[in-house]
Design a protein around this motif. Structure first.
Motif, PDB file in Angstrom:
ATOM      1  N   VAL A   1     -43.207 -14.630   3.714  1.00 29.64           N
ATOM      2  CA  VAL A   1     -44.255 -14.862   4.753  1.00 29.64           C
ATOM      3  C   VAL A   1     -44.489 -13.657   5.524  1.00 29.64           C
ATOM      4  CG1 VAL A   1     -44.554 -16.108   6.772  1.00 29.64           C
ATOM      5  CG2 VAL A   1     -43.749 -17.349   4.367  1.00 29.64           C
ATOM      6  N   ALA A   2     -43.337 -13.111   6.057  1.00 29.95           N
ATOM      7  CA  ALA A   2     -43.408 -11.898   6.851  1.00 29.95           C
ATOM      8  C   ALA A   2     -44.362 -10.664   6.217  1.00 29.95           C
ATOM      9  CB  ALA A   2     -41.963 -11.440   7.170  1.00 29.95           C
ATOM     10  N   SER A   3     -44.234 -10.813   4.980  1.00 31.57           N
ATOM     11  CA  SER A   3     -44.732  -9.430   4.268  1.00 31.57           C
ATOM     12  C   SER A   3     -46.389  -9.931   4.421  1.00 31.57           C
ATOM     13  CB  SER A   3     -44.745  -9.089   2.751  1.00 31.57           C
ATOM     14  OG  SER A   3     -44.971 -10.419   1.891  1.00 31.57           O
ATOM     15  N   VAL A   4     -46.756 -11.159   4.348  1.00 30.41           N
ATOM     16  CA  VAL A   4     -48.153 -11.529   4.339  1.00 30.41           C
ATOM     17  C   VAL A   4     -48.717 -11.492   5.923  1.00 30.41           C
ATOM     18  CG1 VAL A   4     -49.901 -13.411   4.349  1.00 30.41           C
ATOM     19  CG2 VAL A   4     -47.945 -13.244   2.550  1.00 30.41           C
ATOM     20  N   VAL A   5     -48.076 -11.625   6.962  1.00 30.73           N
ATOM     21  CA  VAL A   5     -48.571 -11.719   8.273  1.00 30.73           C
ATOM     22  C   VAL A   5     -48.539 -10.313   9.029  1.00 30.73           C
ATOM     23  CG1 VAL A   5     -47.815 -14.101   8.593  1.00 30.73           C
ATOM     24  CG2 VAL A   5     -46.378 -12.313   9.430  1.00 30.73           C
ATOM     25  N   ALA A   6     -47.718  -9.361   8.422  1.00 33.38           N
ATOM     26  CA  ALA A   6     -47.591  -8.173   8.895  1.00 33.38           C
ATOM     27  C   ALA A   6     -48.971  -7.392   8.932  1.00 33.38           C
ATOM     28  CB  ALA A   6     -46.583  -7.154   8.294  1.00 33.38           C
ATOM     29  N   GLY A   7     -49.364  -6.898  10.155  1.00 35.44           N
ATOM     30  CA  GLY A   7     -50.459  -6.300  10.227  1.00 35.44           C
ATOM     31  C   GLY A   7     -51.864  -7.119  10.482  1.00 35.44           C
ATOM     32  N   GLN A   8     -51.814  -8.355  10.380  1.00 41.69           N
ATOM     33  CA  GLN A   8     -52.884  -9.302  10.403  1.00 41.69           C
ATOM     34  C   GLN A   8     -53.280  -9.237  11.940  1.00 41.69           C
ATOM     35  OE1 GLN A   8     -54.231 -10.109   7.681  1.00 41.69           O
ATOM     36  NE2 GLN A   8     -52.688  -9.348   6.379  1.00 41.69           N
TER      37      GLN A   8
ATOM     38  N   HIS B   1     -45.449 -30.797   5.757  1.00 40.68           N
ATOM     39  CA  HIS B   1     -44.672 -32.163   5.410  1.00 40.68           C
ATOM     40  C   HIS B   1     -42.971 -32.081   5.144  1.00 40.68           C
ATOM     41  CE1 HIS B   1     -48.185 -34.525   5.822  1.00 40.68           C
ATOM     42  NE2 HIS B   1     -48.831 -34.082   4.835  1.00 40.68           N
ATOM     43  N   ASP B   2     -42.721 -30.641   5.375  1.00 42.22           N
ATOM     44  CA  ASP B   2     -41.378 -30.443   4.904  1.00 42.22           C
ATOM     45  C   ASP B   2     -40.452 -31.365   6.157  1.00 42.22           C
ATOM     46  OD1 ASP B   2     -39.174 -28.774   3.635  1.00 42.22           O
ATOM     47  OD2 ASP B   2     -38.694 -28.308   5.854  1.00 42.22           O
ATOM     48  N   ALA B   3     -39.357 -31.642   5.770  1.00 41.96           N
ATOM     49  CA  ALA B   3     -38.581 -32.586   6.836  1.00 41.96           C
ATOM     50  C   ALA B   3     -38.066 -31.695   8.022  1.00 41.96           C
ATOM     51  CB  ALA B   3     -37.536 -33.401   6.178  1.00 41.96           C
ATOM     52  N   GLN B   4     -37.706 -30.244   7.472  1.00 44.16           N
ATOM     53  CA  GLN B   4     -37.106 -29.416   8.468  1.00 44.16           C
ATOM     54  C   GLN B   4     -38.098 -28.456   9.163  1.00 44.16           C
ATOM     55  OE1 GLN B   4     -33.989 -29.973   9.460  1.00 44.16           O
ATOM     56  NE2 GLN B   4     -33.870 -31.615   7.892  1.00 44.16           N
ATOM     57  N   ASN B   5     -39.287 -28.622   8.547  1.00 51.64           N
ATOM     58  CA  ASN B   5     -40.425 -27.855   9.051  1.00 51.64           C
ATOM     59  C   ASN B   5     -40.147 -26.407   8.753  1.00 51.64           C
ATOM     60  OD1 ASN B   5     -40.577 -30.313  11.378  1.00 51.64           O
ATOM     61  ND2 ASN B   5     -42.630 -29.533  10.550  1.00 51.64           N
ATOM     62  N   VAL B   6     -39.663 -26.167   7.722  1.00 53.79           N
ATOM     63  CA  VAL B   6     -39.290 -24.904   7.180  1.00 53.79           C
ATOM     64  C   VAL B   6     -40.479 -23.748   7.293  1.00 53.79           C
ATOM     65  CG1 VAL B   6     -38.487 -23.142   5.089  1.00 53.79           C
ATOM     66  CG2 VAL B   6     -37.225 -25.251   6.202  1.00 53.79           C
ATOM     67  N   PRO B   7     -41.744 -24.222   6.413  1.00 54.04           N
ATOM     68  CA  PRO B   7     -43.037 -23.544   6.586  1.00 54.04           C
ATOM     69  C   PRO B   7     -43.503 -22.973   7.961  1.00 54.04           C
ATOM     70  CG  PRO B   7     -43.346 -25.385   4.814  1.00 54.04           C
ATOM     71  CD  PRO B   7     -41.848 -25.541   5.529  1.00 54.04           C
ATOM     72  N   THR B   8     -43.708 -23.921   8.799  1.00 53.14           N
ATOM     73  CA  THR B   8     -43.903 -23.554  10.339  1.00 53.14           C
ATOM     74  C   THR B   8     -43.000 -22.850  10.875  1.00 53.14           C
ATOM     75  OG1 THR B   8     -45.105 -25.982  10.372  1.00 53.14           O
ATOM     76  CG2 THR B   8     -44.739 -24.762  12.419  1.00 53.14           C
ATOM     77  N   ARG B   9     -41.951 -23.000  10.878  1.00 52.83           N
ATOM     78  CA  ARG B   9     -40.789 -22.311  11.416  1.00 52.83           C
ATOM     79  C   ARG B   9     -40.761 -20.778  11.065  1.00 52.83           C
ATOM     80  NH1 ARG B   9     -37.170 -25.366  14.245  1.00 52.83           N
ATOM     81  NH2 ARG B   9     -37.245 -27.753  13.800  1.00 52.83           N
ATOM     82  N   ASN B  10     -41.150 -20.574   9.556  1.00 55.60           N
ATOM     83  CA  ASN B  10     -41.259 -19.296   8.903  1.00 55.60           C
ATOM     84  C   ASN B  10     -42.263 -18.722   9.459  1.00 55.60           C
ATOM     85  OD1 ASN B  10     -38.684 -19.588   7.404  1.00 55.60           O
ATOM     86  ND2 ASN B  10     -39.763 -20.107   5.605  1.00 55.60           N
ATOM     87  N   VAL B  11     -43.450 -19.124   9.346  1.00 57.13           N
ATOM     88  CA  VAL B  11     -44.579 -18.558  10.086  1.00 57.13           C
ATOM     89  C   VAL B  11     -44.518 -18.145  11.535  1.00 57.13           C
ATOM     90  CG1 VAL B  11     -47.123 -18.914  10.787  1.00 57.13           C
ATOM     91  CG2 VAL B  11     -46.024 -19.916   8.354  1.00 57.13           C
TER      92      VAL B  11
ATOM     93  N   ALA C   1     -52.827 -15.414   0.165  1.00 57.65           N
ATOM     94  CA  ALA C   1     -51.636 -15.563  -0.265  1.00 57.65           C
ATOM     95  C   ALA C   1     -51.354 -16.940  -0.779  1.00 57.65           C
ATOM     96  CB  ALA C   1     -50.596 -15.336   1.096  1.00 57.65           C
ATOM     97  N   LEU C   2     -50.448 -17.026  -1.911  1.00 55.87           N
ATOM     98  CA  LEU C   2     -50.571 -18.177  -2.580  1.00 55.87           C
ATOM     99  C   LEU C   2     -49.297 -17.914  -3.510  1.00 55.87           C
ATOM    100  CD1 LEU C   2     -53.549 -18.776  -5.177  1.00 55.87           C
ATOM    101  CD2 LEU C   2     -53.095 -16.466  -3.783  1.00 55.87           C
ATOM    102  N   ARG C   3     -48.638 -19.165  -4.054  1.00 60.75           N
ATOM    103  CA  ARG C   3     -47.577 -19.028  -5.045  1.00 60.75           C
ATOM    104  C   ARG C   3     -47.977 -18.480  -6.171  1.00 60.75           C
ATOM    105  NH1 ARG C   3     -44.522 -24.849  -4.344  1.00 60.75           N
ATOM    106  NH2 ARG C   3     -43.822 -24.436  -2.166  1.00 60.75           N
ATOM    107  N   GLN C   4     -49.303 -18.870  -6.615  1.00 58.66           N
ATOM    108  CA  GLN C   4     -49.816 -18.271  -8.118  1.00 58.66           C
ATOM    109  C   GLN C   4     -50.855 -17.655  -7.989  1.00 58.66           C
ATOM    110  OE1 GLN C   4     -50.159 -22.175  -9.994  1.00 58.66           O
ATOM    111  NE2 GLN C   4     -48.128 -21.585 -11.032  1.00 58.66           N
TER     112      GLN C   4
ATOM    113  N   THR D   1     -41.985 -21.159   2.126  1.00 55.29           N
ATOM    114  CA  THR D   1     -40.439 -21.604   2.351  1.00 55.29           C
ATOM    115  C   THR D   1     -39.566 -20.300   2.445  1.00 55.29           C
ATOM    116  OG1 THR D   1     -39.860 -22.153   0.048  1.00 55.29           O
ATOM    117  CG2 THR D   1     -40.828 -24.039   1.250  1.00 55.29           C
ATOM    118  N   ASP D   2     -39.995 -19.196   2.070  1.00 54.36           N
ATOM    119  CA  ASP D   2     -39.463 -17.785   1.781  1.00 54.36           C
ATOM    120  C   ASP D   2     -39.910 -17.003   2.974  1.00 54.36           C
ATOM    121  OD1 ASP D   2     -37.981 -15.910   0.264  1.00 54.36           O
ATOM    122  OD2 ASP D   2     -39.708 -14.956  -0.019  1.00 54.36           O
ATOM    123  N   LEU D   3     -38.922 -16.878   3.984  1.00 54.15           N
ATOM    124  CA  LEU D   3     -39.425 -15.969   4.986  1.00 54.15           C
ATOM    125  C   LEU D   3     -39.924 -14.450   4.598  1.00 54.15           C
ATOM    126  CD1 LEU D   3     -39.717 -15.536   8.039  1.00 54.15           C
ATOM    127  CD2 LEU D   3     -37.233 -15.238   8.376  1.00 54.15           C
ATOM    128  N   PRO D   4     -39.152 -13.939   3.790  1.00 51.15           N
ATOM    129  CA  PRO D   4     -39.603 -12.436   3.703  1.00 51.15           C
ATOM    130  C   PRO D   4     -40.981 -12.398   3.000  1.00 51.15           C
ATOM    131  CG  PRO D   4     -37.399 -12.733   3.134  1.00 51.15           C
ATOM    132  CD  PRO D   4     -37.797 -14.334   3.205  1.00 51.15           C
TER     133      PRO D   4
END
Length: 216
Positions: free
Chosen positions: A63-70, A80-90, A34-37, A58-61
């Motif tokens: 991320v969810a599509s990636v982790v489903a079934g793994q 390094h996000d100030a709000q830790n959006v990546p970690t929270r989404n995962v 999974a990657l942006r490009q 940073t996009d929860l849907p």
């Protein structure tokens, strides 16, 4: 076994992927990259064990599509996000899809565990992202997921696999390490069920212990 690698375009992620796809002992592992490009890895698009996915931490849907079934998720980038959006989404995505095992990249120094002059220098260098890195680790520890925080040394591209592993409550040994060493530890964590569970692991080349600055 199904493994998702998020931020799969990074250099360590590519080393992990290469070994997963070329070494016979990993032949039963299916890999979602999974990657942006996704075009960055278009050479792998037709590999029978690879699924390429466009995703943004940073996009929860997505991320969810990636982790489903793994069975396992490896996040190959530091939050390094100030709000830790990546970690929270995962975390949210994994909890929602009942995926339990995660390896998440982080930095050395989040527990003030790096001793000596190098430790002081390292803290001065990582200071801008230190609060977010600490919080990422704390969120994982509180998530209930079977997590491993992977604290990286200062990296080099030496053609060697040479490292010692330390735990959260131990002083960090060494200052630098090769990307190949990091990839090797990631692969061990992926394939050794009782390794690194609910833990934070640091690694570095023990020959660099006592150095004041990274060894390139």
């Amino acid at each position: 076994m199904k493994v998702a690698i998020i931020a799969a375009g990074g250099r360590i992620a590519r080393l992990v992927t290469e070994r997963l796809l070329t070494e016979d002992r990993f032949a039963d592992i299916e890999v979602t990259l999974a990657l942006r490009q996704p075009d960055q890895l278009k050479n792998l698009a037709d590999h029978p064990r690879v699924t390429l996915v466009k995703a943004d931490l940073t996009d929860l849907p997505s991320v969810a599509s990636v982790v489903a079934g793994q069975d396992l998720v490896f996040v190959a980038v530091v939050d390094h996000d100030a709000q830790n959006v990546p970690t929270r989404n995962v975390i949210v995505a994994m909890q929602a899809h009942q995926v339990d095992r995660i390896i998440y990249t982080n930095i050395l120094g989040i527990y003030d565990e790096v001793p000596g002059e190098f430790g002081r220098w390292n803290l001065s260098m990582v200071a801008p992202g230190l609060a977010a890195a600490k919080k990422s680790d704390q969120l994982l520890a509180a998530s209930g997921l079977n997590y491993t925080t992977l604290r990286l040394p200062w990296l080099n591209d030496r053609d060697e696999i040479k490292y010692v592993v330390t735990h959260q409550d131990e002083p960090y040994i060494g200052v630098s390490g090769s990307r190949k060493s990091v990839a090797d530890l990631v692969l061990k964590l992926m394939t050794t069920p009782d390794m690194g569970n609910f833990d934070s692991l640091g690694l570095a080349d023990p020959a660099t212990a006592g150095s004041d600055r990274p060894a390139y």
